[in-house]
Write a protein that holds these residues in place. Structure first.
Motif, mmCIF file in Angstrom:
data_model
loop_
_atom_site.group_PDB
_atom_site.id
_atom_site.type_symbol
_atom_site.label_atom_id
_atom_site.label_comp_id
_atom_site.label_asym_id
_atom_site.label_seq_id
_atom_site.Cartn_x
_atom_site.Cartn_y
_atom_site.Cartn_z
ATOM 1 N N LEU A 115 -8.308 0.568 -3.107
ATOM 2 C CA LEU A 115 -8.045 1.867 -2.514
ATOM 3 C C LEU A 115 -8.266 1.778 -1.005
ATOM 4 O O LEU A 115 -9.169 1.059 -0.541
ATOM 5 C CB LEU A 115 -8.955 2.938 -3.108
ATOM 6 N N GLN A 116 -7.454 2.517 -0.256
ATOM 7 C CA GLN A 116 -7.532 2.501 1.202
ATOM 8 C C GLN A 116 -7.659 3.936 1.714
ATOM 9 O O GLN A 116 -6.979 4.845 1.229
ATOM 10 C CB GLN A 116 -6.276 1.843 1.785
ATOM 11 N N TYR A 117 -8.538 4.111 2.716
ATOM 12 C CA TYR A 117 -8.744 5.434 3.301
ATOM 13 C C TYR A 117 -9.071 5.259 4.781
ATOM 14 O O TYR A 117 -9.820 4.351 5.149
ATOM 15 C CB TYR A 117 -9.897 6.148 2.596
ATOM 16 N N PRO A 118 -8.517 6.111 5.669
ATOM 17 C CA PRO A 118 -8.800 5.967 7.104
ATOM 18 C C PRO A 118 -10.197 6.468 7.456
ATOM 19 O O PRO A 118 -10.525 7.639 7.230
ATOM 20 C CB PRO A 118 -7.717 6.828 7.766
ATOM 21 N N LEU A 119 -11.018 5.583 7.992
ATOM 22 C CA LEU A 119 -12.340 5.945 8.500
ATOM 23 C C LEU A 119 -12.327 5.774 10.009
ATOM 24 O O LEU A 119 -12.073 4.668 10.511
ATOM 25 C CB LEU A 119 -13.424 5.064 7.866
ATOM 26 N N MET A 120 -12.568 6.883 10.732
ATOM 27 C CA MET A 120 -12.497 6.871 12.194
ATOM 28 C C MET A 120 -11.152 6.313 12.664
ATOM 29 O O MET A 120 -11.075 5.495 13.571
ATOM 30 C CB MET A 120 -13.667 6.081 12.800
ATOM 31 N N HIS A 121 -10.095 6.705 11.957
ATOM 32 C CA HIS A 121 -8.706 6.352 12.269
ATOM 33 C C HIS A 121 -8.352 4.892 11.936
ATOM 34 O O HIS A 121 -7.238 4.462 12.224
ATOM 35 C CB HIS A 121 -8.383 6.634 13.742
ATOM 36 N N VAL A 159 -15.307 -8.596 -4.760
ATOM 37 C CA VAL A 159 -15.204 -7.273 -4.164
ATOM 38 C C VAL A 159 -15.122 -7.457 -2.656
ATOM 39 O O VAL A 159 -15.937 -8.193 -2.079
ATOM 40 C CB VAL A 159 -16.418 -6.391 -4.526
ATOM 41 N N ASN A 160 -14.140 -6.819 -2.022
ATOM 42 C CA ASN A 160 -13.948 -6.977 -0.579
ATOM 43 C C ASN A 160 -13.812 -5.620 0.108
ATOM 44 O O ASN A 160 -13.204 -4.692 -0.427
ATOM 45 C CB ASN A 160 -12.691 -7.796 -0.270
ATOM 46 N N LEU A 161 -14.388 -5.550 1.298
ATOM 47 C CA LEU A 161 -14.234 -4.391 2.167
ATOM 48 C C LEU A 161 -13.610 -4.877 3.467
ATOM 49 O O LEU A 161 -14.160 -5.779 4.121
ATOM 50 C CB LEU A 161 -15.593 -3.740 2.442
ATOM 51 N N ALA A 162 -12.448 -4.326 3.843
ATOM 52 C CA ALA A 162 -11.735 -4.770 5.025
ATOM 53 C C ALA A 162 -11.300 -3.576 5.869
ATOM 54 O O ALA A 162 -10.978 -2.510 5.333
ATOM 55 C CB ALA A 162 -10.498 -5.589 4.641
ATOM 56 N N VAL A 163 -11.319 -3.745 7.199
ATOM 57 C CA VAL A 163 -10.923 -2.700 8.131
ATOM 58 C C VAL A 163 -9.740 -3.211 8.949
ATOM 59 O O VAL A 163 -9.794 -4.311 9.508
ATOM 60 C CB VAL A 163 -12.080 -2.325 9.075
ATOM 61 N N SER A 164 -8.661 -2.410 9.035
ATOM 62 C CA SER A 164 -7.458 -2.792 9.778
ATOM 63 C C SER A 164 -7.541 -2.284 11.212
ATOM 64 O O SER A 164 -7.678 -1.079 11.453
ATOM 65 C CB SER A 164 -6.204 -2.210 9.109
ATOM 66 N N HIS A 171 0.847 -1.192 0.000
ATOM 67 C CA HIS A 171 0.000 0.000 0.000
ATOM 68 C C HIS A 171 0.880 1.239 0.000
ATOM 69 O O HIS A 171 1.921 1.291 0.664
ATOM 70 C CB HIS A 171 -0.937 0.001 1.211
ATOM 71 N N GLN A 172 0.448 2.247 -0.753
ATOM 72 C CA GLN A 172 1.260 3.450 -0.908
ATOM 73 C C GLN A 172 0.360 4.654 -1.094
ATOM 74 O O GLN A 172 -0.670 4.581 -1.781
ATOM 75 C CB GLN A 172 2.207 3.304 -2.105
ATOM 76 N N ALA A 173 0.748 5.763 -0.482
ATOM 77 C CA ALA A 173 -0.041 6.984 -0.559
ATOM 78 C C ALA A 173 -0.098 7.514 -1.986
ATOM 79 O O ALA A 173 0.865 7.395 -2.756
ATOM 80 C CB ALA A 173 0.537 8.046 0.369
ATOM 81 N N ILE A 174 -1.244 8.094 -2.345
ATOM 82 C CA ILE A 174 -1.411 8.742 -3.640
ATOM 83 C C ILE A 174 -1.104 10.221 -3.452
ATOM 84 O O ILE A 174 -1.866 10.957 -2.819
ATOM 85 C CB ILE A 174 -2.835 8.536 -4.181
ATOM 86 N N LYS A 175 0.047 10.630 -3.939
ATOM 87 C CA LYS A 175 0.556 11.991 -3.768
ATOM 88 C C LYS A 175 0.634 12.309 -2.275
ATOM 89 O O LYS A 175 1.203 11.560 -1.498
ATOM 90 C CB LYS A 175 -0.291 12.991 -4.556
ATOM 91 N N GLU A 176 0.039 13.418 -1.843
ATOM 92 C CA GLU A 176 0.123 13.818 -0.437
ATOM 93 C C GLU A 176 -1.193 13.580 0.305
ATOM 94 O O GLU A 176 -1.369 14.057 1.420
ATOM 95 C CB GLU A 176 0.501 15.300 -0.335
ATOM 96 N N SER A 177 -2.112 12.844 -0.281
ATOM 97 C CA SER A 177 -3.433 12.653 0.328
ATOM 98 C C SER A 177 -3.437 11.482 1.305
ATOM 99 O O SER A 177 -2.468 10.730 1.417
ATOM 100 C CB SER A 177 -4.471 12.408 -0.775
ATOM 101 N N LYS A 178 -4.555 11.329 2.014
ATOM 102 C CA LYS A 178 -4.751 10.189 2.909
ATOM 103 C C LYS A 178 -5.151 8.932 2.138
ATOM 104 O O LYS A 178 -5.135 7.838 2.690
ATOM 105 C CB LYS A 178 -5.828 10.508 3.950
#
Length: 239
Positions: free
Chosen positions: A178-184, A229-234, A123-130
């Motif tokens: 794609l990965q994005y922090p939801l509620m940290h 299609v998968n949705l996963a929370v770390s 996993h790697q950030a897209i530019k400077e975004s979350k």
């Protein structure tokens, strides 16, 4: 749907195994998925059994898309990669139902699988975004269970059967997402394609007693191939 005992046992084994990973961050990743299933061999079984009745029956359910659920246990290897284990449970089914003055036919073939294996993703950030992009792969060990329930009534003569069959196999799934922090908590939405190969269905504990559908002894295999299609929370559990 009840949790299979083997699925719960695998959860305990995976959790125990990953506590031995020292000096690494460890994450639990509950996941929910939705998939399509090819099931070409199973659809042929439906056609053959319909033809054998002599009735004008048609399939009303042909192994449609359905949900899977599972759990990853992963640890970091570097700042942008993770490796670990997973378990997953999924199901689908087919049905043929027909009735008129000449007779009645009902065929139900529910299937479910329990899978476990290893996974790796980067996993790697897209530019400077979350927002981050994710790419990885999973290797599956599959255990498939099937019920074959049939009922036929023609000219007041009835026949019924209720049999169980098993199959084992391997699967491989590359995926991107794609990965994005939801509620940290980093939340990943991924899309992959699952490819599998399986031994023929057989009587549980008797691998030589295989399910065949014609005089040529053609065997039946599950076909879990398809889009996923998968949705996963770390969730971090060891820092």
């Amino acid at each position: 749907m009840s949790y299979p005992k083997t699925f719960l046992l695998a959860v305990c084994l995976l959790l125990t195994a990953n506590t031995t990973i020292a000096q690494s961050k460890v994450y639990l990743e509950p996941r929910l998925g939705f998939g399509t299933f090819r099931m070409q061999s199973m659809k042929e079984l439906q056609r053959v059994m319909i033809a054998n009745t002599g009735l004008n029956a048609k399939a009303t359910d042909t192994y449609g898309s359905y949900f899977q659920f599972g759990l990853n246990v992963v640890s970091e290897i570097g700042d942008q990669s993770r490796i670990g284990f997973f378990i997953e449970h999924g199901s689908t089914g087919g049905r043929v139902a027909y009735a008129d003055y000449s007779g009645e036919f009902l065929l139900d073939t529910p299937l479910n699988y329990n899978a476990f294996g290893g996974l790796f993703y980067h996993h790697q950030a897209i530019k400077e975004s979350k927002l981050r992009y994710v790419a990885g792969a999973e290797l599956h060990m599959l255990m498939t269970n099937m019920k074959l329930e049939a009922y036929t009534k023609i000219n007041s003569q009835t026949e019924s059967s209720d049999d169980k069959f098993s199959s084992y196999g391997l699967g491989f799934k590359p995926f991107v997402g794609l990965q994005y922090p939801l509620m940290h908590f980093p939340t990943t939405l991924s899309l992959g394609y699952f490819v599998d190969t399986n031994y023929p269905f057989h009587v549980p504990g008797e691998p030589k007693q295989q399910l065949v559908i014609n005089s040529n002894n053609k065997t039946i295999h599950p076909g879990w191939n398809g889009l996923r299609v998968n949705l996963a929370v770390s969730i971090p559990i060891v820092r």
